[in-house]
Design a protein around this motif. Structure first.
Motif, PDB file in Angstrom:
ATOM      1  N   LYS A 108     -81.694  53.746 -33.748  1.00 30.58           N
ATOM      2  CA  LYS A 108     -83.116  53.504 -33.009  1.00 30.58           C
ATOM      3  C   LYS A 108     -83.855  52.455 -33.771  1.00 30.58           C
ATOM      4  O   LYS A 108     -84.657  51.787 -32.972  1.00 30.58           O
ATOM      5  N   ALA A 109     -83.895  52.385 -35.128  1.00 31.02           N
ATOM      6  CA  ALA A 109     -84.472  51.510 -35.658  1.00 31.02           C
ATOM      7  C   ALA A 109     -84.224  50.262 -35.556  1.00 31.02           C
ATOM      8  O   ALA A 109     -84.793  49.136 -35.125  1.00 31.02           O
ATOM      9  N   TYR A 110     -82.885  49.909 -35.472  1.00 30.67           N
ATOM     10  CA  TYR A 110     -82.170  48.487 -35.232  1.00 30.67           C
ATOM     11  C   TYR A 110     -82.723  48.070 -33.570  1.00 30.67           C
ATOM     12  O   TYR A 110     -82.989  47.181 -33.493  1.00 30.67           O
ATOM     13  N   MET A 111     -82.616  49.176 -32.808  1.00 30.46           N
ATOM     14  CA  MET A 111     -82.834  48.745 -31.421  1.00 30.46           C
ATOM     15  C   MET A 111     -84.287  48.390 -31.287  1.00 30.46           C
ATOM     16  O   MET A 111     -84.678  47.503 -30.575  1.00 30.46           O
ATOM     17  N   LEU A 112     -85.121  49.272 -31.824  1.00 29.76           N
ATOM     18  CA  LEU A 112     -86.680  48.710 -31.722  1.00 29.76           C
ATOM     19  C   LEU A 112     -87.152  47.527 -32.321  1.00 29.76           C
ATOM     20  O   LEU A 112     -87.752  46.588 -31.804  1.00 29.76           O
ATOM     21  N   LEU A 113     -86.438  47.100 -33.547  1.00 30.38           N
ATOM     22  CA  LEU A 113     -86.665  46.017 -33.930  1.00 30.38           C
ATOM     23  C   LEU A 113     -85.878  44.613 -33.460  1.00 30.38           C
ATOM     24  O   LEU A 113     -86.450  43.797 -33.066  1.00 30.38           O
ATOM     25  N   HIS A 114     -84.719  45.033 -32.616  1.00 29.92           N
ATOM     26  CA  HIS A 114     -84.118  44.263 -31.866  1.00 29.92           C
ATOM     27  C   HIS A 114     -84.932  43.545 -30.675  1.00 29.92           C
ATOM     28  O   HIS A 114     -85.122  42.719 -30.081  1.00 29.92           O
TER      29      HIS A 114
ATOM     30  N   GLU B  83     -94.705  38.551 -36.854  1.00 25.38           N
ATOM     31  CA  GLU B  83     -95.409  39.823 -35.965  1.00 25.38           C
ATOM     32  C   GLU B  83     -95.589  40.738 -37.178  1.00 25.38           C
ATOM     33  O   GLU B  83     -94.691  42.112 -36.959  1.00 25.38           O
ATOM     34  N   ILE B  84     -96.565  40.864 -37.878  1.00 31.90           N
ATOM     35  CA  ILE B  84     -96.724  42.145 -38.993  1.00 31.90           C
ATOM     36  C   ILE B  84     -97.130  43.268 -38.461  1.00 31.90           C
ATOM     37  O   ILE B  84     -96.509  44.404 -38.915  1.00 31.90           O
ATOM     38  N   LYS B  85     -98.055  43.190 -37.426  1.00 30.48           N
ATOM     39  CA  LYS B  85     -98.419  44.537 -36.812  1.00 30.48           C
ATOM     40  C   LYS B  85     -97.356  45.447 -36.109  1.00 30.48           C
ATOM     41  O   LYS B  85     -97.394  46.542 -36.272  1.00 30.48           O
ATOM     42  N   LYS B  86     -96.427  44.567 -35.458  1.00 33.26           N
ATOM     43  CA  LYS B  86     -95.418  45.236 -34.589  1.00 33.26           C
ATOM     44  C   LYS B  86     -94.468  45.624 -35.561  1.00 33.26           C
ATOM     45  O   LYS B  86     -94.071  46.906 -35.599  1.00 33.26           O
ATOM     46  N   LEU B  87     -94.331  45.054 -36.793  1.00 35.47           N
ATOM     47  CA  LEU B  87     -93.078  45.485 -37.828  1.00 35.47           C
ATOM     48  C   LEU B  87     -93.649  46.822 -38.442  1.00 35.47           C
ATOM     49  O   LEU B  87     -93.107  47.759 -38.725  1.00 35.47           O
ATOM     50  N   LEU B  88     -95.085  46.891 -38.676  1.00 39.17           N
ATOM     51  CA  LEU B  88     -95.663  48.070 -39.278  1.00 39.17           C
ATOM     52  C   LEU B  88     -95.509  49.200 -38.517  1.00 39.17           C
ATOM     53  O   LEU B  88     -95.338  50.378 -38.788  1.00 39.17           O
ATOM     54  N   LYS B  89     -95.779  48.850 -37.133  1.00 41.88           N
ATOM     55  CA  LYS B  89     -95.805  49.998 -36.206  1.00 41.88           C
ATOM     56  C   LYS B  89     -94.409  50.894 -35.947  1.00 41.88           C
ATOM     57  O   LYS B  89     -94.333  51.866 -35.861  1.00 41.88           O
TER      58      LYS B  89
ATOM     59  N   LEU C 120     -92.029  50.790 -38.600  1.00 44.34           N
ATOM     60  CA  LEU C 120     -91.523  51.294 -39.837  1.00 44.34           C
ATOM     61  C   LEU C 120     -92.400  52.622 -40.093  1.00 44.34           C
ATOM     62  O   LEU C 120     -91.733  53.663 -40.491  1.00 44.34           O
ATOM     63  N   ARG C 121     -93.452  52.856 -39.410  1.00 48.33           N
ATOM     64  CA  ARG C 121     -94.159  54.170 -39.409  1.00 48.33           C
ATOM     65  C   ARG C 121     -93.488  55.005 -38.632  1.00 48.33           C
ATOM     66  O   ARG C 121     -93.570  56.509 -39.207  1.00 48.33           O
ATOM     67  N   ARG C 122     -92.589  54.931 -37.815  1.00 43.55           N
ATOM     68  CA  ARG C 122     -91.710  55.740 -37.120  1.00 43.55           C
ATOM     69  C   ARG C 122     -90.539  56.398 -37.913  1.00 43.55           C
ATOM     70  O   ARG C 122     -89.915  57.302 -37.553  1.00 43.55           O
ATOM     71  N   PHE C 123     -90.382  55.603 -38.870  1.00 46.51           N
ATOM     72  CA  PHE C 123     -89.137  55.937 -39.994  1.00 46.51           C
ATOM     73  C   PHE C 123     -89.335  56.152 -41.187  1.00 46.51           C
ATOM     74  O   PHE C 123     -89.513  54.977 -41.926  1.00 46.51           O
ATOM     75  N   PRO C 124     -89.884  57.148 -41.670  1.00 39.19           N
ATOM     76  CA  PRO C 124     -90.137  57.582 -43.114  1.00 39.19           C
ATOM     77  C   PRO C 124     -89.198  57.081 -44.198  1.00 39.19           C
ATOM     78  O   PRO C 124     -89.390  56.675 -45.327  1.00 39.19           O
ATOM     79  N   GLN C 125     -87.951  57.118 -43.602  1.00 39.38           N
ATOM     80  CA  GLN C 125     -86.723  56.737 -44.655  1.00 39.38           C
ATOM     81  C   GLN C 125     -86.852  55.179 -45.151  1.00 39.38           C
ATOM     82  O   GLN C 125     -86.194  54.861 -45.998  1.00 39.38           O
TER      83      GLN C 125
END
Length: 242
Positions: A109-115, A158-164, A166-171
């Motif tokens: 999921k993290a990979y897809m959201l970043l992609h 895109e710092i704001k999108k990146l932080l948004k 990463l907040r969904r994945f505390p790992q």
């Protein structure tokens, strides 16, 4: 009923028991082979010892070993290091995160959201990273690769999108990043995320310049407009007087 019959019916019968091993004695000389699973574990746990006459040979061979022999270079690792260096050169934003254990579903999921945001989720070993950035301006990032780490490359800042995301994945714990070819901390990344992007800043600048020009034109024309207004009023007064 007679006493003999009563004793025969009511008295408990206790049989005589003689303990005997099943199927006779154990064959010690030719024992039965164990079950396959048991035989497998017995073979695995069987102790082994080196012959005594090999100790001298072993010590002699140690003298012939070259402990300072250089490690053979892996061509595939060299290709990965070149690719990693290109990611550093072409990315306008690079984020370094500590990687805690997470399920494969969460990782996907993290990979897809970043992609979707055109960001790239990469995992590299420290040896590959060291081969890529050793002797380059990015050598300071080696301090972050102490345990399990990941690197996120973004072609746009895109710092704001990146932080948004990463907040969904505390790992994934953000450690630092590279922004505009400068190594900055997590707090600085958060600070930059609150600054409007370049398009919003340009729009604000254009609006300010337009308002200043409009105000200047209005100030220059105010005296002329006042003079024309007074002349019109005087002309109307003269016409009424006649």
């Amino acid at each position: 009923m007679s006493l003999a019959a009563r004793n025969a019916i009511c008295k408990a019968f206790t049989p005589s028991i003689q303990i005997k091993r099943f199927r006779g004695k154990i064959n010690i000389q030719k024992p039965k082979p164990p079950h396959f699973e048991r035989a497998k574990y017995l073979a695995l746990a069987k102790p082994w010892f080196l012959p005594q006459d090999t100790d001298k040979k072993r010590c002699g061979n140690l003298k012939k070993l070259d402990f300072h022999k250089q490690k053979e270079e892996n061509p595939f690792q060299r290709i990965l290091s070149q690719e990693l260096y290109r990611w550093f050169k072409t990315s306008k934003l690079v984020a370094f995160c500590h990687y805690n254990p997470m399920t494969k579903d969460d990782e996907y999921k993290a990979y897809m959201l970043l992609h979707k945001e055109k960001m790239h989720f990469k995992k590299y070993g420290k040896e590959t990273l060291e081969m890529a950035v050793k002797g380059t301006p990015y050598e300071a990032v080696l301090d972050f690769y102490v345990s399990h780490n990941i690197t996120i490359f973004s072609p746009e800042p895109e710092i704001k999108k990146l932080l948004k995301i990463l907040r969904r994945f505390p790992q994934l714990i953000l450690l630092a990043g590279i922004y505009e070819n400068k190594l900055i901390s997590k707090e600085e990344l958060v600070y930059y995320s609150n600054i409007p992007n370049i398009q919003a800043a340009q729009a604000t600048l254009v609006q300010t310049l337009n308002s200043a020009g409009t105000q200047l034109v209005s100030n220059l024309n105010s005296h002329q407009s006042t003079l024309v207004s007074h002349i019109d009023q005087r002309a109307n007064q003269l016409q009424k007087g006649e």
